[in-house]
Every structure is written in C-alpha cells, then in structure tokens.
Design a protein around this motif. Structure first.
Motif, short mmCIF file in Angstrom:
data_model
loop_
_atom_site.label_atom_id
_atom_site.label_comp_id
_atom_site.label_asym_id
_atom_site.label_seq_id
_atom_site.Cartn_x
_atom_site.Cartn_y
_atom_site.Cartn_z
N ALA A 1 6.10 5.89 1.40
CA ALA A 1 5.23 6.40 -0.19
C ALA A 1 5.19 7.36 -0.55
CB ALA A 1 3.54 6.49 0.98
N ALA A 2 5.79 8.34 0.42
CA ALA A 2 6.16 9.33 -0.51
C ALA A 2 7.44 9.51 -1.19
CB ALA A 2 6.58 10.86 1.22
N ILE A 3 8.58 9.00 -0.51
CA ILE A 3 9.67 8.67 -1.95
C ILE A 3 9.19 8.05 -3.03
CG2 ILE A 3 12.01 7.91 -1.88
CD1 ILE A 3 12.10 8.08 1.20
N VAL A 4 8.47 6.58 -3.25
CA VAL A 4 8.23 6.62 -4.28
C VAL A 4 7.34 6.89 -5.01
CG1 VAL A 4 6.27 4.83 -5.00
CG2 VAL A 4 8.41 4.15 -2.89
N ILE A 5 6.77 8.47 -4.73
CA ILE A 5 6.32 9.01 -5.46
C ILE A 5 6.99 9.93 -6.59
CG2 ILE A 5 4.57 10.33 -5.02
CD1 ILE A 5 2.43 9.63 -3.07
N LEU A 6 7.40 10.88 -5.60
CA LEU A 6 8.35 11.63 -5.96
C LEU A 6 9.04 11.03 -7.09
CD1 LEU A 6 9.04 14.69 -6.06
CD2 LEU A 6 11.06 13.42 -3.80
N GLY A 7 9.80 9.82 -6.72
CA GLY A 7 10.39 8.87 -7.55
C GLY A 7 9.65 8.94 -8.99
N VAL A 8 8.39 8.67 -9.02
CA VAL A 8 7.66 8.08 -10.46
C VAL A 8 7.33 9.52 -11.08
CG1 VAL A 8 5.47 7.55 -10.77
CG2 VAL A 8 6.73 6.10 -9.21
N GLY A 9 6.76 10.51 -9.48
CA GLY A 9 6.55 11.74 -10.95
C GLY A 9 7.49 12.55 -11.55
N LEU A 10 9.42 12.36 -10.91
CA LEU A 10 10.36 12.85 -11.56
C LEU A 10 10.50 12.07 -12.68
CD1 LEU A 10 12.69 13.26 -8.19
CD2 LEU A 10 11.80 14.92 -9.53
N ALA A 11 10.51 10.95 -12.43
CA ALA A 11 10.26 10.24 -13.97
C ALA A 11 9.87 10.66 -15.01
CB ALA A 11 10.39 8.47 -13.42
N ILE A 12 8.27 10.64 -15.00
CA ILE A 12 7.26 11.37 -16.02
C ILE A 12 7.58 13.08 -16.08
CG2 ILE A 12 6.16 9.24 -15.84
CD1 ILE A 12 4.19 10.50 -14.44
N GLY A 13 8.02 13.52 -15.56
CA GLY A 13 8.35 15.01 -15.78
C GLY A 13 8.51 15.97 -14.62
N TYR A 14 7.88 15.29 -12.83
CA TYR A 14 7.73 16.45 -12.66
C TYR A 14 9.04 17.12 -11.90
CZ TYR A 14 6.33 18.82 -7.87
OH TYR A 14 6.69 19.62 -6.85
N ARG A 15 9.46 18.43 -11.61
CA ARG A 15 10.11 19.12 -12.08
C ARG A 15 10.18 20.55 -10.87
NH1 ARG A 15 11.87 15.02 -13.92
NH2 ARG A 15 12.86 15.71 -15.66
N PRO A 16 10.31 19.78 -9.53
CA PRO A 16 9.75 21.17 -8.37
C PRO A 16 10.86 22.19 -7.73
CG PRO A 16 11.28 19.27 -7.41
CD PRO A 16 10.82 19.06 -8.75
N ASP B 1 0.51 -1.40 0.04
CA ASP B 1 0.01 -0.34 0.32
C ASP B 1 1.27 1.40 0.19
OD1 ASP B 1 1.18 -0.56 2.47
OD2 ASP B 1 -0.83 0.90 3.64
N VAL B 2 1.99 1.39 0.38
CA VAL B 2 3.24 1.94 0.70
C VAL B 2 4.18 1.91 -0.81
CG1 VAL B 2 3.10 2.73 3.16
CG2 VAL B 2 4.79 1.38 1.82
N THR B 3 3.83 1.31 -1.67
CA THR B 3 4.49 1.36 -3.05
C THR B 3 3.52 0.95 -4.21
OG1 THR B 3 4.84 -1.32 -2.76
CG2 THR B 3 6.72 0.08 -1.59
#
Length: 286
Positions: free
Chosen positions: A151-166, A63-65
């Motif tokens: 969970a936060a780290i996993v979500i951030l990793g996926v976001g960075l992989a598909i174009g998220y740029r904070p 549930d966190v991955t």
C-alpha cells in the motif's frame, strides 16, 4: 501360470513385510522427536501462510491497491486547489498523511482474518501444535506487514506521478515507510484482540471503523491543526496518528523529527505490551 504364481508370491511377501500399527508405534516411540521450531521459524511459517491466502484470494489486495489510489487522487484533486492553491503544492503535505491514513485503516483486516479462522475452527488445531504460543498471531501480523508495504509503495508511486517530490530522497522515504510499518504492526494488535473477543467478522469491522475513522480524520493528515478550534487542537496534537503523520512527513522531507519519532515508537511499544498481552490471554482461554 508361472507369471500369475510369481505375482501371487510377490503379494504374499508384501503382506508379510507390511508393518503393523504396533510396529509403527514402537518405531515412533524409539525414534528421537524432531527439534521444536524456534519462535522466529514458527512465526515466519504462519506469516507465509497469510501470504499464501492472498495467492488464492487475490481480491484481498484491492484494499492495498485500489483504495489507496482512490484516496490520493480524490483528496488531492478535491482539496488541493482550495487548501494550497494547486495539486502539486498540496500533495507535498497530503501524501505522507494519506499514506499513514490508508495503512492504519487497513490494519483492521488483521482482526477480521483472525475472527474468520476462529469461526472455521482453524485455531483449535493451531493450539495443539508444539510451537511458540504467540506464533499464529505474530505470523498474521507479519504477513500483513507485506500488505502495508504494498500500500505504501502504491501510494508513493501515485504521488510521484502527480507531482510529489520528497526532499529526503530514498533514505528519507525508506525511514518514513519503516516507521509506518513498525507502528502499523503494533496497532494491529488492537484488532487481533477484537477478533478474538467478538463473535463475527462484521462485529470486528464495525468496532474497528468506530475507532479508526475518528482517529484518522481527527488528525493532521489533511490540514494543519492550527486552523482548528483550541479544544480540538488538544486532541489532534496528541493523537498517535498525528504524531506518526508528522514523523513520516518530516522524514520524507529530509528532516529528523526526534520528538515525533520517539513518541511514535513509544506508542508502538505501549500498544504491543497492552494489546499483545491481552490478545494472548484471550487466545489461551479460547
């Protein structure tokens, strides 16, 4: 024969020197009792116990991955083109919101774990220990904070992989995740209360979903509330999840939303004071 006699004599000597129950009792009475563990030490011990449960049942990490990855990819690719023109444009708004939504949703498992241990009789043994009374509850939630962080780290990793740029960089991300963890820890006290109050873990999950689903979906996680009807905007704009999502989104963007941060921290303190107090009352009466 000599060897046998020697062994027999050794056994006789062993029997003579074996302390009796009265000797052991006298020794325990005369010996100083070990110091009582501090509140922090006891809470950390129970937190470590929660982490060990993940080691023995690794399925708890699904549930966190797996769940957060599905949430990010599904909403980004389903609604990205329709709402923002492209996935890369929508993910800048979506990812902090989905991070908040995913972590807040998995807080309900704190109550499920508490209810399961009560059903097994584990808490009856905890209450007999000479420790700080809230330590088992606080330990559960401290252990869950690690799951929230994963969970936060996993979500951030996926976001960075598909174009998220904070734009906020590492500091902005760290501040946003920290605020999310603080709120989630406080929010989890609601489910520990239900875990103590309800009879079965299915009941805990059912009540949790009835609260979490409207609270997370009726928020600014997916879209700007300006597009909603006026009566709905009033609810969404004052929702604790909306305040948290706005604060995390702005912190990761490099801004400092003082109002949203203050409101989120206010909600966090209020949740602990109300539901933490009620949880301990139920715990002491169980």
């Amino acid at each position: 024969m000599t060897t046998v006699a020697t062994k027999t004599q050794d056994l006789d000597d062993l029997e003579l020197t074996t302390p009796t129950a009265d000797d052991l009792a006298a020794l325990l009475v005369n010996k100083e009792r070990p110091p009582r563990p501090s509140a922090l030490s006891a809470s950390m011990t129970f937190g470590w116990r929660a982490m060990l449960k993940i080691k023995h049942v690794p399925e708890q990490l699904f549930d966190v991955t797996v769940f957060p990855v599905m949430m990010v990819l599904m909403y980004a690719y389903l609604f990205g083109g329709a709402l923002a023109g492209s996935v890369s444009a929508y993910i800048q708004f979506l990812l902090p919101g989905v991070m908040v939504m995913s972590v807040v949703m998995i807080t309900m498992y704190s109550g499920v774990a508490v209810n399961t241990d009560i059903a097994k009789g584990v808490f009856d043994r905890f209450r007999t220990l000479p420790i700080w009374r809230p330590a088992p509850m606080v330990g559960y939630l401290l252990g869950d904070v690690i799951r929230y962080m994963i969970a936060a780290i996993v979500i951030l990793g996926v976001g960075l992989a598909i174009g998220y740029r904070p734009d906020g960089g590492v500091l902005g991300i760290a501040a946003g995740v920290l605020l999310l963890l603080v709120f989630s820890f406080s929010f989890s006290w609601i489910w520990t209360m239900f875990g103590l109050m309800l009879r079965t873990e299915k009941s805990v999950m059912g009540v949790s979903m009835m609260v979490i689903m409207p609270l997370t979906f009726l928020s600014n996680v997916f879209v700007d509330p300006k597009t909603m009807p006026g009566w709905l905007q009033a609810f969404v704009n004052n929702s604790p999840v909306s305040e948290l999502a706005s604060a995390v989104r702005e912190l990761m963007a490099g801004n400092w939303p003082a109002h949203d941060i203050a409101v989120t921290l206010g909600w966090s303190v209020g949740l602990v004071l109300v539901f933490g107090t009620w949880t301990m009352r139920l715990y002491n009466r169980k």
